[in-house]
Design an enzyme around this catalytic site. Structure first.
Site, short mmCIF file in Angstrom:
data_model
loop_
_atom_site.label_atom_id
_atom_site.label_comp_id
_atom_site.label_asym_id
_atom_site.label_seq_id
_atom_site.Cartn_x
_atom_site.Cartn_y
_atom_site.Cartn_z
N PHE A 31 44.08 40.91 34.17
CA PHE A 31 43.14 41.39 35.24
C PHE A 31 42.64 42.67 34.86
O PHE A 31 43.36 43.50 34.43
CB PHE A 31 44.19 41.74 36.47
CG PHE A 31 43.13 41.94 37.66
CD1 PHE A 31 42.51 40.98 38.44
CD2 PHE A 31 43.08 43.05 38.22
CE1 PHE A 31 41.83 41.12 39.52
CE2 PHE A 31 42.16 43.55 39.06
CZ PHE A 31 41.48 42.46 39.76
N ASP A 79 44.29 48.51 28.54
CA ASP A 79 44.17 48.85 30.07
C ASP A 79 45.48 49.08 30.69
O ASP A 79 46.22 48.46 31.01
CB ASP A 79 43.56 47.58 30.79
CG ASP A 79 43.40 47.62 32.30
OD1 ASP A 79 43.91 48.77 33.08
OD2 ASP A 79 42.87 46.71 32.74
N LYS A 104 44.58 53.41 39.52
CA LYS A 104 45.99 53.20 40.30
C LYS A 104 46.58 54.64 40.52
O LYS A 104 46.27 55.24 41.57
CB LYS A 104 46.68 52.05 40.02
CG LYS A 104 46.06 50.49 39.92
CD LYS A 104 46.80 49.63 40.35
CE LYS A 104 46.21 48.47 40.82
NZ LYS A 104 45.48 47.47 39.84
C1 LIG Z 1 44.00 47.09 39.55
C2 LIG Z 1 43.71 46.88 38.20
C3 LIG Z 1 42.31 46.84 37.61
C4 LIG Z 1 41.41 46.96 38.91
O1 LIG Z 1 41.33 48.31 39.23
P1 LIG Z 1 40.39 48.57 40.57
O2 LIG Z 1 40.53 49.95 41.07
O3 LIG Z 1 41.04 47.58 41.78
O4 LIG Z 1 39.14 48.33 40.29
C5 LIG Z 1 42.23 46.78 36.43
N1 LIG Z 1 43.03 46.50 35.67
C6 LIG Z 1 44.31 46.42 35.83
C7 LIG Z 1 45.49 46.19 34.85
C8 LIG Z 1 44.79 46.46 37.04
O5 LIG Z 1 46.07 46.57 37.71
#
Ligand SMILES: *Cc1c(COP(=O)(O)O)cnc(C)c1O
Length: 406
Positions: free
Chosen positions: A134, A219, A248
């Site tokens: 994600f 990420d 986050k």
């Molecule tokens: C939550 C998340 C995102 C996206 O972040 P947003 O602030 O919702 O755009 C991207 N990568 C990972 C691993 C995430 O957990």
């Protein structure tokens, strides 16, 4: 007030919401509009690393609100510089760009990798990502996100992403070609179900990227800021990414994201990338207060210790209930896997008993509480969960669908 009725009337129907209107939070607790208290193991979706309304953040934000909220990025501002310095001093990366969200940080990281490809890899632009990953909700990031359910309504998607199976180095090797400029992965897949790769995976990916001269983008939007028991998850496998993204937990609840990069990969030049709000004094003051508190109070060590305790208590439940098949995760990013799709029902039952949890999959619960919790909060959550599991087990038996016995 019928808030939920008004929501139905005025908001786009994007969220499958839990029937709960939250109005206040403190530490690991939140309260609804009727005054009922809940223990919060969702934590603003792995965001509230210091819990709700932590005084260190509230004070810093309050002071910044009365001092300077927003100016243009054509000017120097102190909180942005201080937060960047603290991030660089405490990571393996050299330079920072601030965004407002995770998706934006990942999108910017891909732009950075593409520019690197133009400069150093003969115009290579393709980024290899993993299925079950994600990376956010922009068009390019749903192309990066290897989950068809997020992609299908929005085709055609931007080109230049190849989704391959997670935790399979051979899949990455096979997908690497002359057009490849980077591999982008989560250190642990959060939204995909708290999927922890094999011990050697990230090391092998790092070695492969080195061999081919391509970039490794980690990420760490969900795994960073102490969540997995070290400040960043890459520190647990002894490798260093070329680019890392954060969001986050970075602002302790205030929206902010960041791209961090090694000097060699920091190829943006003036005008290449930008943001109106990204790195503004308010968000950066929140980020600075959050990170400083995390470091000075060794909250990361607390997360590691309490995370181990949580996993041990969940293992205890696994020994009692044979429809629990696995406990997985690191630090305070943990999943409980069931043999059947009971997670949504369990979330509802825990909610009634005053515990907030997330069903990361129909068959798995996710625990992502604030990193400041202690054993006491874990015991409280386990006691509620256990009651709910006993009832779920009885219902399965009554329905003539008894869980298998060993
Ligand atoms: C939550 C998340 C995102 C996206 O972040 P947003 O602030 O919702 O755009 C991207 N990568 C990972 C691993 C995430 O957990």
């Amino acid at each position: 007030m019928d808030w939920q009725g008004l929501e139905q009337r005025y908001l786009m129907k994007t969220f499958k919401r839990v029937p709960l209107t939250l109005v206040r939070g403190e530490g690991a607790r939140v309260w609804d509009d009727k005054g009922k208290e809940y223990l919060d193991f969702v934590g603003g979706w792995a965001v509230n690393v210091l819990g709700h309304c932590h005084p260190a953040i509230a004070d810093a934000v309050g002071e910044q609100l009365r001092t300077l909220i927003q100016v243009s990025n054509q000017f120097y501002t102190v909180p942005q510089i201080r937060l960047a310095e603290l991030l660089v001093q405490n990571s393996c990366l050299d330079r920072v760009f601030f965004s407002n969200s995770g998706a934006e940080a990942d999108e910017g990281a891909v732009k950075l990798a593409r520019k690197y490809g133009k400069l150093h890899l003969g115009g290579a632009y393709e980024v290899i990502t993993a299925t079950g990953s994600f990376h956010g909700r922009t068009l390019a990031m749903i192309a990066a996100t290897g989950q068809p359910k997020f992609q299908q309504p929005y085709t055609p998607l931007p080109e230049g992403f190849v989704n391959v199976e997670y935790d399979r180095i051979d899949a990455i090797k096979k997908a690497t070609g002359r057009k490849t400029c980077a591999v982008m992965l989560e250190a642990i897949q959060g939204e995909g179900g708290v999927n922890v790769p094999g011990d050697d995976y990230l090391n092998e990916v790092r070695a492969w990227c080195d061999e081919r001269g391509i970039l490794l983008i980690l990420d760490e939007i969900q795994t960073g800021m102490g969540r997995t028991g070290t400040l960043f998850a890459y520190q647990q496998c002894g490798i260093e990414p070329d680019i890392m993204t954060l969001a986050k937990g970075l602002g302790g609840g205030v929206p902010i994201g960041a791209i961090l990069a090694k000097e060699e990969a920091s190829v943006f030049e003036p005008g290449d990338h930008g943001s109106t709000f990204g790195g503004n004094p308010l968000a950066c003051a929140a980020g600075y207060a959050t990170l400083k508190f995390l470091l000075e109070q060794d909250i990361v060590e607390n997360c590691r210790r309490v995370g181990e305790y949580l996993m041990a208590r969940l293992q205890g439940l696994k020994a009692k209930f044979d429809f629990i098949v696995e406990v997985r995760g690191r630090g305070l990013l943990v999943a409980l896997q069931f043999s059947t799709e009971i997670a949504d029902g369990l979330v509802g039952a825990c909610l009634e008993q005053g515990l907030l949890l997330n069903a990361v999959k129909p068959s798995a619960l996710r625990f992502m509480p604030p990193l400041i919790i202690g054993e006491r909060e874990v015991d409280e959550a386990i006691a509620i969960l256990k009651r709910v599991l006993v009832k779920a087990g009885q219902e399965m038996v009554a329905a003539g669908d008894p869980p298998g016995t060993e």
